[in-house]
Each structure stands twice: as C-alpha cells, then as structure tokens.
Design an enzyme around this catalytic site. Sequence first.
Site, PDB file in Angstrom:
ATOM      1  N   SER A 124       0.846  -1.207   0.000  1.00  0.00           N
ATOM      2  CA  SER A 124       0.000   0.000   0.000  1.00  0.00           C
ATOM      3  C   SER A 124       0.871   1.242   0.000  1.00  0.00           C
ATOM      4  O   SER A 124       1.932   1.275   0.618  1.00  0.00           O
ATOM      5  CB  SER A 124      -0.895   0.003   1.249  1.00  0.00           C
ATOM      6  N   TYR A 149      -2.174  -0.654  10.743  1.00  0.00           N
ATOM      7  CA  TYR A 149      -2.409  -1.313   9.432  1.00  0.00           C
ATOM      8  C   TYR A 149      -1.247  -0.975   8.495  1.00  0.00           C
ATOM      9  O   TYR A 149      -0.649  -1.844   7.872  1.00  0.00           O
ATOM     10  CB  TYR A 149      -3.737  -0.858   8.836  1.00  0.00           C
ATOM     11  N   LYS A 153       1.953  -3.366   6.660  1.00  0.00           N
ATOM     12  CA  LYS A 153       2.379  -3.392   5.250  1.00  0.00           C
ATOM     13  C   LYS A 153       3.879  -3.082   5.161  1.00  0.00           C
ATOM     14  O   LYS A 153       4.630  -3.711   4.428  1.00  0.00           O
ATOM     15  CB  LYS A 153       1.574  -2.364   4.435  1.00  0.00           C
TER      16      LYS A 153
HETATM   17  C1  WQD Z   1     -10.066   9.467   0.451  1.00  0.00           C
HETATM   18  C2  WQD Z   1     -10.471  10.933   0.666  1.00  0.00           C
HETATM   19  C3  WQD Z   1     -10.888  11.489   2.971  1.00  0.00           C
HETATM   20  C4  WQD Z   1     -14.465   9.071   3.494  1.00  0.00           C
HETATM   21  C5  WQD Z   1      -7.272   4.606   2.424  1.00  0.00           C
HETATM   22  C6  WQD Z   1      -6.257   3.907   3.267  1.00  0.00           C
HETATM   23  C7  WQD Z   1      -5.143   3.409   2.392  1.00  0.00           C
HETATM   24  C8  WQD Z   1      -5.694   2.576   1.253  1.00  0.00           C
HETATM   25  C9  WQD Z   1      -6.756   3.325   0.479  1.00  0.00           C
HETATM   26  C10 WQD Z   1      -5.483   0.248   1.732  1.00  0.00           C
HETATM   27  C11 WQD Z   1      -9.812  11.534   1.913  1.00  0.00           C
HETATM   28  C12 WQD Z   1     -12.143  11.639   2.126  1.00  0.00           C
HETATM   29  C13 WQD Z   1     -13.328   9.658   2.963  1.00  0.00           C
HETATM   30  C14 WQD Z   1     -15.600   9.864   3.801  1.00  0.00           C
HETATM   31  C15 WQD Z   1     -14.416  11.800   3.019  1.00  0.00           C
HETATM   32  N1  WQD Z   1      -6.238   1.365   1.737  1.00  0.00           N
HETATM   33  N2  WQD Z   1     -13.322  11.011   2.724  1.00  0.00           N
HETATM   34  N3  WQD Z   1     -15.534  11.218   3.551  1.00  0.00           N
HETATM   35  O1  WQD Z   1      -7.631   7.596   3.227  1.00  0.00           O
HETATM   36  O2  WQD Z   1      -6.792   8.010   0.852  1.00  0.00           O
HETATM   37  O3  WQD Z   1      -6.697   5.717   1.805  1.00  0.00           O
HETATM   38  O4  WQD Z   1      -7.758   3.738   1.422  1.00  0.00           O
HETATM   39  O5  WQD Z   1      -4.351   0.130   1.361  1.00  0.00           O
HETATM   40  O6  WQD Z   1      -4.273   2.636   3.166  1.00  0.00           O
HETATM   41  O7  WQD Z   1      -5.722   4.840   4.161  1.00  0.00           O
HETATM   42  O8  WQD Z   1      -8.898   6.705   1.202  1.00  0.00           O
HETATM   43  O9  WQD Z   1     -11.287   6.722   0.619  1.00  0.00           O
HETATM   44  O10 WQD Z   1     -10.627   6.729   3.073  1.00  0.00           O
HETATM   45  O11 WQD Z   1     -10.281   8.770   1.695  1.00  0.00           O
HETATM   46  O12 WQD Z   1     -14.384  13.034   2.798  1.00  0.00           O
HETATM   47  O13 WQD Z   1     -16.652   9.373   4.296  1.00  0.00           O
HETATM   48  O14 WQD Z   1     -11.875  10.989   0.904  1.00  0.00           O
HETATM   49  O15 WQD Z   1     -10.788  12.560   3.880  1.00  0.00           O
HETATM   50  O16 WQD Z   1      -9.531  12.879   1.631  1.00  0.00           O
HETATM   51  P1  WQD Z   1      -7.473   7.116   1.823  1.00  0.00           P
HETATM   52  P2  WQD Z   1     -10.351   7.172   1.681  1.00  0.00           P
END
Ligand code: WQD
Length: 339
Positions: A124, A149, A153
């Site tokens: 990741s 988590y 990784k």
């Molecule tokens: C994306 C953007 C949030 C939810 C995560 C893991 C990473 C990988 C991919 C496994 C951010 C915003 C989110 C919501 C929002 N997973 N958001 N409202 O955090 O980039 O990565 O998933 O490997 O390890 O950390 O993805 O989709 O959670 O967030 O505004 O209800 O969407 O703040 O800016 P992220 P995400």
Amino acid sequence: MAILLAGGAGYIGTHTAVEFCNAGYDVVVADNLYNSKAEAVRRVEKITGKMIPFYRIDVCDKEALRRLFAEQNIDTVVHFAGMKAVGESVAKPLMYYRNNLDATLTLLEVMKEYGCKRFVFSSSATVYGEPESIPLYENMRRGECSNPYGWTKWMIEQILMDTCVADPDFSAVLLRYFNPIGAHESGLIGEDPQGVPNNIFPFITQVAVGRRPLLTVFGDDYETPDGTCIRDYIHVVDLAKGHVAAVPYATGHTGSTVINLGTGKGTSVFEIIQAFERVNGVKIPFEIGPRRAGDLPEFYANADRAAELLGWKAERTMDDMCRDGFRWQTMNPMGYPED
Ligand code: WQD
C-alpha cells in the site's frame, strides 16, 4: 501450475482472480471469509466460466495451508490476506500485527517447504508515510506510518526484502496500491465493506442507492485547489491487471521489486463527487465535516516504473470507475448475500 490467491475472496482478490482466469492461468483461492463472502468466489466462476478451487481456511493455519499446497500445484502466491481497516487497526493493534504478520510468515514458511519461490504482495502507498514531495516515487524512503495497518504493510515489505536477500532464487514483487475503486463491468463483483464504509467511494455508492442519507466530506480547508484532499483513484480492474503483469516479471527476475500501482493522476473529493453525479445522473447529498486525523492533503503516484518494468499502465477513466461502481451497487444494494 496454479496461482494461489491468499485472501482471494475479497474486493481486490476477486477482481484479480477474474483477470488471471482471463489471462489463461489456473487460480486457487484461500480465504477465511473474515471480511468477504463465499458468494464472491461463485460470482468469479460465473464471470469466467472457470471452476475455482476454494479453500475456506485461515492462511495462519499452517496445517491447512500445507494441505492446500499438497493438493494443488502452486507456483506463485499472490497475497491479499490481511485485515485492512485503518481505524480498526488503531483500536486493535495486536490483532492486526498478529494476523497480518502471521499470515505472511506462514505463507512464506509453507512456500519454502514446497519450493514455491514467487510472491506478489498487496502492499500500500500508505508505507510512504508523510511524503517529502508529490508524486510518490518507489525509491522514496518508506516513512512513518500513521496506523498499525500501515505498519504491517511496511513490516511485510521488509520481511519480503530480507527473504529475497537470504534466498537468491526468491522473487517478490511488492505492489503499492493507491486508491482502488470501481467494479467489474458485469456488476457481479465489487466492493462490499462491512458496516459503515471507511473509504469514500463505497460511501458514495451507498448514498447513491439510498442506503445512507448523505456523505460527510472530511474537511474543505486543505491547501489544495478546491480545499479537499487529492488522491490517486485507480480502477480496480486496472489494478487487477497490474497483478497479472507482475507474474511474468516475477518469473523472469529474482529479488524484491517495489512498484506503484496508480494512475499518476490526482482527483479531489469534490471532483469525484461531481464526476459520480454527472456520469450516473444522481445527486450525492453531502455536508462538510471536520478533517479526519491522518489525512494528507495530496497523495498520488508516479506510475512510470510499472510501465517500464511490467508494460502496464492504468487505462480506465474516472468516468469508468464511477459508472462501474454505481452499476455494482445498483445490482447489489446490500452487497453480497450471506452465504
Ligand atoms: C479518500 C479521501 C478522505 C471518506 C485509504 C487507506 C489506504 C488505502 C486506500 C489500503 C480523503 C475523504 C473519505 C468519507 C471523506 N487502503 N473522505 N468522507 O484515506 O486516501 O486511503 O484507502 O491500502 O491505506 O488509508 O482513502 O477513501 O478513506 O479517503 O471526505 O466518508 O476521501 O478525507 O480525503 P485514503 P479514503
């Protein structure tokens, strides 16, 4: 010879199983169904028309894994088997370290007993921690992860690098995922998080089908053009094809190789909401909430190395991701049925 997909009943695993089958490989799936359903494997069989030997086992169970290797002729392992909820890992670090590291160590030990020397790992981009600069390049240092988590990784990457130093015939390709979203065009397989989705895209699709009333945008006051965070969203089918491209590379090379799987393009939260509404002709009601701890303003890949080493690059667009993800959720408003 077959490819073992450890954790192959999950979101990435099922999409990867389809692409390996389409590429002519025999596939075996091992999964304990902690965060997935057996129905997902049956859907893969429906899409591909191929029978998939499915072992409902925990890959931490060495005897069960030995039985699988004794019955199946495995020449490559693709390892997805791990817990992946960032928030849960903060609350239950011991469970995450025990499960994610144990699964990997058990796989590697049984592979050694059976002379299996090719490993593709679901890593990741989270291992970069807080990046020195954007875009992310594979030769950048692995940073301080913001949650257990991410640390698992990070540690598994180190375990694989050290394994390759100790065994010069071993090959490990470490694929650093950015943000996989979307679903197979059939709408038969897709992302089915349990409980409230942590990630934005499944949250959006659940709002779109009326499962949730509105989306909370975690902050619109970041130092970005529209104030919301920017991420490298990649279609899950492109990501799956990246794994298929990694196997010939692992066959022709030894040692550990780190490769980003991203599009090289950043998209903001507001942009993904707007794209989803435009493509699918739906409204996604949202409110602005406080920032989420640990979120970085901007985070996307340099994807040159995957093109150079694997001859792979992401081809599907944000519109494809939005259209395919909505189709999956519309056809499966409550996700997969219970087994
Ligand atoms: C994306 C953007 C949030 C939810 C995560 C893991 C990473 C990988 C991919 C496994 C951010 C915003 C989110 C919501 C929002 N997973 N958001 N409202 O955090 O980039 O990565 O998933 O490997 O390890 O950390 O993805 O989709 O959670 O967030 O505004 O209800 O969407 O703040 O800016 P992220 P995400």
